[in-house]
Design a protein around this motif. Structure first.
Motif, PDB file in Angstrom:
ATOM      1  N   GLU A 131       0.844  -1.192   0.000  1.00 57.67           N
ATOM      2  CA  GLU A 131       0.000   0.000   0.000  1.00 57.67           C
ATOM      3  C   GLU A 131       0.881   1.244   0.000  1.00 57.67           C
ATOM      4  O   GLU A 131       1.934   1.284   0.638  1.00 57.67           O
ATOM      5  CB  GLU A 131      -0.899  -0.008   1.241  1.00 57.67           C
ATOM      6  CG  GLU A 131      -1.865   1.157   1.320  1.00 57.67           C
ATOM      7  CD  GLU A 131      -2.758   1.064   2.544  1.00 57.67           C
ATOM      8  OE1 GLU A 131      -3.427   2.063   2.878  1.00 57.67           O
ATOM      9  OE2 GLU A 131      -2.770  -0.014   3.188  1.00 57.67           O
ATOM     10  N   VAL A 132       0.424   2.266  -0.761  1.00 52.12           N
ATOM     11  CA  VAL A 132       1.158   3.528  -0.796  1.00 52.12           C
ATOM     12  C   VAL A 132       1.011   4.232   0.542  1.00 52.12           C
ATOM     13  O   VAL A 132      -0.092   4.409   1.046  1.00 52.12           O
ATOM     14  CB  VAL A 132       0.650   4.434  -1.934  1.00 52.12           C
ATOM     15  CG1 VAL A 132       1.377   5.778  -1.895  1.00 52.12           C
ATOM     16  CG2 VAL A 132       0.854   3.754  -3.283  1.00 52.12           C
ATOM     17  N   TYR A 133       2.151   4.607   1.115  1.00 49.36           N
ATOM     18  CA  TYR A 133       2.161   5.305   2.406  1.00 49.36           C
ATOM     19  C   TYR A 133       2.272   6.809   2.199  1.00 49.36           C
ATOM     20  O   TYR A 133       1.536   7.586   2.803  1.00 49.36           O
ATOM     21  CB  TYR A 133       3.322   4.787   3.251  1.00 49.36           C
ATOM     22  CG  TYR A 133       3.464   5.455   4.600  1.00 49.36           C
ATOM     23  CD1 TYR A 133       2.512   5.255   5.592  1.00 49.36           C
ATOM     24  CD2 TYR A 133       4.549   6.276   4.870  1.00 49.36           C
ATOM     25  CE1 TYR A 133       2.642   5.863   6.822  1.00 49.36           C
ATOM     26  CE2 TYR A 133       4.683   6.892   6.105  1.00 49.36           C
ATOM     27  CZ  TYR A 133       3.728   6.682   7.076  1.00 49.36           C
ATOM     28  OH  TYR A 133       3.856   7.291   8.297  1.00 49.36           O
ATOM     29  N   LEU A 134       3.170   7.227   1.329  1.00 44.90           N
ATOM     30  CA  LEU A 134       3.295   8.625   0.926  1.00 44.90           C
ATOM     31  C   LEU A 134       3.152   8.690  -0.588  1.00 44.90           C
ATOM     32  O   LEU A 134       3.764   7.893  -1.309  1.00 44.90           O
ATOM     33  CB  LEU A 134       4.649   9.208   1.351  1.00 44.90           C
ATOM     34  CG  LEU A 134       4.885   9.361   2.859  1.00 44.90           C
ATOM     35  CD1 LEU A 134       6.298   9.886   3.116  1.00 44.90           C
ATOM     36  CD2 LEU A 134       3.856  10.296   3.480  1.00 44.90           C
ATOM     37  N   THR A 135       2.374   9.633  -1.084  1.00 38.62           N
ATOM     38  CA  THR A 135       2.040   9.723  -2.503  1.00 38.62           C
ATOM     39  C   THR A 135       3.284   9.682  -3.386  1.00 38.62           C
ATOM     40  O   THR A 135       4.289  10.346  -3.115  1.00 38.62           O
ATOM     41  CB  THR A 135       1.257  11.020  -2.789  1.00 38.62           C
ATOM     42  OG1 THR A 135       0.037  10.992  -2.034  1.00 38.62           O
ATOM     43  CG2 THR A 135       0.921  11.130  -4.268  1.00 38.62           C
ATOM     44  N   ILE A 136       3.183   8.897  -4.474  1.00 37.18           N
ATOM     45  CA  ILE A 136       4.293   8.742  -5.422  1.00 37.18           C
ATOM     46  C   ILE A 136       3.946   9.515  -6.685  1.00 37.18           C
ATOM     47  O   ILE A 136       2.870   9.339  -7.264  1.00 37.18           O
ATOM     48  CB  ILE A 136       4.514   7.257  -5.757  1.00 37.18           C
ATOM     49  CG1 ILE A 136       4.698   6.442  -4.470  1.00 37.18           C
ATOM     50  CG2 ILE A 136       5.705   7.089  -6.676  1.00 37.18           C
ATOM     51  CD1 ILE A 136       4.676   4.943  -4.689  1.00 37.18           C
ATOM     52  N   GLY A 137       4.864  10.393  -7.130  1.00 38.06           N
ATOM     53  CA  GLY A 137       4.623  11.198  -8.315  1.00 38.06           C
ATOM     54  C   GLY A 137       4.571  10.375  -9.587  1.00 38.06           C
ATOM     55  O   GLY A 137       5.234   9.344  -9.713  1.00 38.06           O
ATOM     56  N   ALA A 138       3.770  10.844 -10.562  1.00 35.32           N
ATOM     57  CA  ALA A 138       3.626  10.132 -11.831  1.00 35.32           C
ATOM     58  C   ALA A 138       4.938  10.152 -12.610  1.00 35.32           C
ATOM     59  O   ALA A 138       5.719  11.107 -12.529  1.00 35.32           O
ATOM     60  CB  ALA A 138       2.518  10.784 -12.662  1.00 35.32           C
ATOM     61  N   LYS A 145       6.623   6.686  -0.602  1.00 34.87           N
ATOM     62  CA  LYS A 145       6.909   5.515   0.230  1.00 34.87           C
ATOM     63  C   LYS A 145       5.751   4.535   0.146  1.00 34.87           C
ATOM     64  O   LYS A 145       4.587   4.935   0.010  1.00 34.87           O
ATOM     65  CB  LYS A 145       7.144   5.925   1.687  1.00 34.87           C
ATOM     66  CG  LYS A 145       8.514   6.533   1.954  1.00 34.87           C
ATOM     67  CD  LYS A 145       8.729   6.759   3.430  1.00 34.87           C
ATOM     68  CE  LYS A 145      10.115   7.305   3.722  1.00 34.87           C
ATOM     69  NZ  LYS A 145      11.167   6.309   3.439  1.00 34.87           N
ATOM     70  N   VAL A 146       6.100   3.245   0.248  1.00 36.55           N
ATOM     71  CA  VAL A 146       5.080   2.198   0.263  1.00 36.55           C
ATOM     72  C   VAL A 146       5.335   1.289   1.457  1.00 36.55           C
ATOM     73  O   VAL A 146       6.455   1.178   1.951  1.00 36.55           O
ATOM     74  CB  VAL A 146       5.104   1.373  -1.042  1.00 36.55           C
ATOM     75  CG1 VAL A 146       4.722   2.220  -2.233  1.00 36.55           C
ATOM     76  CG2 VAL A 146       6.470   0.724  -1.253  1.00 36.55           C
ATOM     77  N   SER A 147       4.264   0.656   1.911  1.00 35.34           N
ATOM     78  CA  SER A 147       4.360  -0.346   2.970  1.00 35.34           C
ATOM     79  C   SER A 147       4.191  -1.715   2.331  1.00 35.34           C
ATOM     80  O   SER A 147       3.128  -2.007   1.766  1.00 35.34           O
ATOM     81  CB  SER A 147       3.278  -0.120   4.037  1.00 35.34           C
ATOM     82  OG  SER A 147       3.458   1.127   4.677  1.00 35.34           O
ATOM     83  N   VAL A 148       5.236  -2.525   2.388  1.00 36.99           N
ATOM     84  CA  VAL A 148       5.189  -3.871   1.804  1.00 36.99           C
ATOM     85  C   VAL A 148       5.789  -4.873   2.777  1.00 36.99           C
ATOM     86  O   VAL A 148       6.614  -4.523   3.621  1.00 36.99           O
ATOM     87  CB  VAL A 148       5.944  -3.941   0.456  1.00 36.99           C
ATOM     88  CG1 VAL A 148       5.238  -3.158  -0.619  1.00 36.99           C
ATOM     89  CG2 VAL A 148       7.379  -3.454   0.618  1.00 36.99           C
ATOM     90  N   GLY A 170      -2.757   5.157   0.194  1.00 31.17           N
ATOM     91  CA  GLY A 170      -3.827   4.166   0.316  1.00 31.17           C
ATOM     92  C   GLY A 170      -3.998   3.307  -0.914  1.00 31.17           C
ATOM     93  O   GLY A 170      -4.727   2.305  -0.868  1.00 31.17           O
ATOM     94  N   THR A 171      -3.355   3.671  -2.026  1.00 24.81           N
ATOM     95  CA  THR A 171      -3.462   2.884  -3.257  1.00 24.81           C
ATOM     96  C   THR A 171      -2.762   1.532  -3.086  1.00 24.81           C
ATOM     97  O   THR A 171      -1.653   1.461  -2.561  1.00 24.81           O
ATOM     98  CB  THR A 171      -2.821   3.635  -4.441  1.00 24.81           C
ATOM     99  OG1 THR A 171      -3.448   4.914  -4.580  1.00 24.81           O
ATOM    100  CG2 THR A 171      -2.975   2.849  -5.731  1.00 24.81           C
TER     101      THR A 171
END
Length: 214
Positions: A131-138, A145-148, A170-171
């Motif tokens: 899940e995306v923790y901090l928004t990732i730019g296109a 950041k992501v939580s894996v 949240g993505t």
């Protein structure tokens, strides 16, 4: 003590000298090894037998040689006290010393494997769903950041995406690649997400209620 040593035969003197000096150095080496010092800095020649996992199995090292001479000396003393012949004493003491080297090499190998088991290997995150923790730019415009779950532990790791739209917090994502410096490349997951246990219970309860109403 001096008189006792001077009365010994040459072979006994040799084995006692090796055993006492080896034991003293062995104790120092073991203390250094297990309190964080690096005894091999005193000068070692490593012969690496690489395992399939890539970790080195070091047979000829300073620590192992100290172990060899320590056991070589004490086993030789035991053989002399038992009244064995000189050739047999030498053969048995050499064999015992080599066995000690094998035991010590295996001990330090498995200790190093245990310490390495907690090291994060980013490639193990490939295909992980998180899940995306901090928004990732296109299009890799900004890092997020992501939580894996990697190696049995949920971790927050830096990530980029090739997606043409930002991946907001949240993505649900999937790791599709890992850069050489440990940054995850992620994308919208196309893998169906398994329902959580409460969700499964709710679904089952709903299905049961429908069957009862029929």
């Amino acid at each position: 003590m001096t008189e006792w040593f001077s009365n010994l035969e040459f072979l006994s003197k040799l084995y006692w000298s090796i055993a006492l000096v080896g034991s003293l150095v062995f104790i120092v080496v073991m203390i250094m090894a297990f309190v964080g010092g690096d005894a091999d800095d005193l000068g070692d020649v490593d012969t690496d037998i690489d395992s399939d996992a890539g970790a080195g199995f070091h047979f000829i090292t300073f620590k192992n040689l100290v172990g060899f001479f320590t056991i070589f000396g004490w086993s030789g003393i035991a053989c002399i006290d038992a009244g064995l012949s000189t050739p047999l004493t030498i053969i048995i003491s050499v064999i015992c010393g080599l066995l000690m080297m094998v035991i010590m090499a295996a001990l330090f190998y498995f200790v190093s494997k245990l310490s390495d088991s907690g090291t994060l290997i980013y490639k193990n995150a490939l295909d992980a769903v998180g899940e995306v923790y901090l928004t990732i730019g296109a299009d890799r415009s900004s890092m997020g950041k992501v939580s894996v779950n990697v190696q049995g532990t949920v971790r927050e790791l830096d990530a980029l995406t090739d997606s043409q739209t930002p991946l907001k917090s949240g993505t649900i994502i999937k790791v599709v690649d890992v850069t050489s410096n440990g940054i995850l490349i992620v994308d919208h997951t196309r893998k169906p997400i398994e329902p959580t246990l409460p969700q499964r219970d709710a679904l089952e309860q709903g299905q049961n209620n429908l069957l009862e109403n029929k």
